[in-house]
Design an enzyme around this catalytic site. Sequence first.
Site: not given
Length: 327
Positions: A319-321
Amino acid sequence: MTDETIHLLPEWAPQSALWVGWPRLAEEWSGDLAGPRAEIAAFIKAAAEYVPVRVAAGSDEAANSASAALEGAGEIVRIPTGDIWLRDTGPIVTGKGAQRQAQAFHFNGWGGKYLMPGDTETAGAVAAHEGLPVIQHDLILEGGGIDADGTGRLLTTRQCLLNPNRNPELDQDKIEAAICSALGVSDFIWLGDGLVNDHTDGHVDNIARFIAPGHALCQRPSGDGDPNAETLAEIETSLRRAGLEVSTIPSPGLIRDEDGNPVPASHMNFTITNGAVLVPVYEDHYSLVALAELQALFDGRKVIGLPARHILNGGGSFHCMTREIPA
């Protein structure tokens, strides 16, 4: 809230594209880009079966290595990036009827901890490639610090959003007002702290996510040594007290780095896209259980577990990327 007012669309809304970051700064990966690049390539190839993927490459070397690794699975876009963390450096796209706007917030390297050249230019570059008008805001805000259900509810944490290393001149009321104005949300659900050793200061996408309007998902502790046991229990209690429907999946339990310290591994850091949910897994029993329980919750979408241990070494996961572009 109506469809004709500015609103923050949920991640499960139809997407026209999914942006994914490509690692380029070896010093951010302890000198080893091979591991995270292999895991991200596998993610991109899986996601490309469901949504057009655009790969943000912040250097010529990154673009060339992505092209070689992906074999045509995604569109490689040469834009300024610090590294892969597009959830926080990319734009947050809102809707107003059929119109889409890119909301760009200030980014200060997660409270000044990690400042990488290119990060402050990423949001505008993504918006320009998508042909989206950009609205710039003074507030410091990272996309991983909030999660929305599409009906006006917003999840966040005090540890991150009220941290004095972000907007020290603003109190909670002023921060809420700024986000409401920019993103069209109306109901804040405040959690406390995030995971142990999370350098983002407790991003909510590592601990709790909406999976439907009014329906939140969080983790329950796994194993006797889960370093986040008390925090996870408190999160579930807070979500239920907020009147939400709440489901849980197991956490990955205790996962250590090379020095023996707990790392912020989480099954919550999944990416939702058209027809699929891509979930970081850590090759243990708890991941298998989490995948099975997620599949039961995401009826109509295929839940895909993919290794993410090398990506976690950089400080985040799927999700962060990623950053979705709503259709």
